[in-house]
Scaffold this motif. Structure first.
Motif, mmCIF file in Angstrom:
data_model
loop_
_atom_site.group_PDB
_atom_site.id
_atom_site.type_symbol
_atom_site.label_atom_id
_atom_site.label_comp_id
_atom_site.label_asym_id
_atom_site.label_seq_id
_atom_site.Cartn_x
_atom_site.Cartn_y
_atom_site.Cartn_z
ATOM 1 N N GLU A 28 0.659 -1.254 0.102
ATOM 2 C CA GLU A 28 0.087 -0.054 -0.139
ATOM 3 C C GLU A 28 0.849 1.280 -0.098
ATOM 4 O OE1 GLU A 28 -3.325 2.212 2.688
ATOM 5 O OE2 GLU A 28 -2.544 0.335 3.310
ATOM 6 N N LYS A 30 1.899 4.528 1.280
ATOM 7 C CA LYS A 30 1.788 5.263 2.440
ATOM 8 C C LYS A 30 2.016 6.728 2.454
ATOM 9 C CE LYS A 30 2.090 0.985 5.272
ATOM 10 N NZ LYS A 30 2.973 0.422 6.040
ATOM 11 N N SER A 31 2.522 7.165 1.286
ATOM 12 C CA SER A 31 3.102 8.543 1.099
ATOM 13 C C SER A 31 1.874 9.177 0.884
ATOM 14 C CB SER A 31 3.904 8.938 0.112
ATOM 15 O OG SER A 31 4.225 10.203 -0.036
ATOM 16 N N ARG A 32 1.377 10.288 2.053
ATOM 17 C CA ARG A 32 0.212 11.133 1.501
ATOM 18 C C ARG A 32 0.480 11.935 0.178
ATOM 19 N NH1 ARG A 32 -2.000 15.354 6.174
ATOM 20 N NH2 ARG A 32 -3.869 15.797 4.997
ATOM 21 N N PHE A 33 1.487 12.510 0.050
ATOM 22 C CA PHE A 33 1.641 13.334 -1.050
ATOM 23 C C PHE A 33 1.353 12.604 -2.345
ATOM 24 C CE2 PHE A 33 4.467 14.703 -4.462
ATOM 25 C CZ PHE A 33 3.830 16.233 -4.759
ATOM 26 N N ARG A 35 -0.277 9.743 -2.695
ATOM 27 C CA ARG A 35 -1.514 9.145 -2.796
ATOM 28 C C ARG A 35 -2.549 10.417 -3.433
ATOM 29 N NH1 ARG A 35 -3.273 4.493 0.282
ATOM 30 N NH2 ARG A 35 -5.458 5.663 0.611
ATOM 31 N N SER A 36 -2.286 11.619 -2.814
ATOM 32 C CA SER A 36 -3.435 12.671 -3.497
ATOM 33 C C SER A 36 -2.901 13.012 -4.773
ATOM 34 C CB SER A 36 -3.112 13.953 -2.492
ATOM 35 O OG SER A 36 -1.425 14.339 -2.608
#
Length: 102
Positions: A28, A30-33, A35-36
């Motif tokens: 998965e 996990k990096s928020r940047f 993923r967005s």
């Protein structure tokens, strides 16, 4: 014979585009940047493909801009897709009629 080669190359290319991310990114993300960023890619591609067509599908770029402005305003105000489409088409029609009169 070359038609079958073209179809085969397109099929392999399409398959690789869909298969490679599944094999390379098994965990998965996990990096928020990241993923967005990936969440906005389809919207950005759709906008990049449709924006030139919005402007150049009419006789005048001004009428395309008028329809685009109406669509953006109504979408910003939360109107439904049918309302936005109908009102932007009406804006293009009215602006085309005004341009032909001038």
């Amino acid at each position: 014979m070359s038609l079958y080669v073209y179809i085969l190359v397109m099929a392999v290319t399409t398959y690789l585009i869909r298969m490679l991310p599944l094999t390379l990114f098994q965990k998965e993300i996990k990096s928020r940047f990241l993923r967005s960023f990936l969440a906005y890619v389809p919207c950005a591609c759709l906008a990049a493909m449709t924006f030139p067509a919005i402007l150049y599908a009419t006789d005048s770029v001004l009428s395309g801009l008028a329809g685009l402005a109406v669509a953006i305003l109504l979408a910003f105000w939360g109107k439904s897709l049918v309302t936005v489409a109908a009102c932007s088409c009406a804006a293009v029609f009215v602006s085309e009629q005004l341009i032909t009169l001038l």
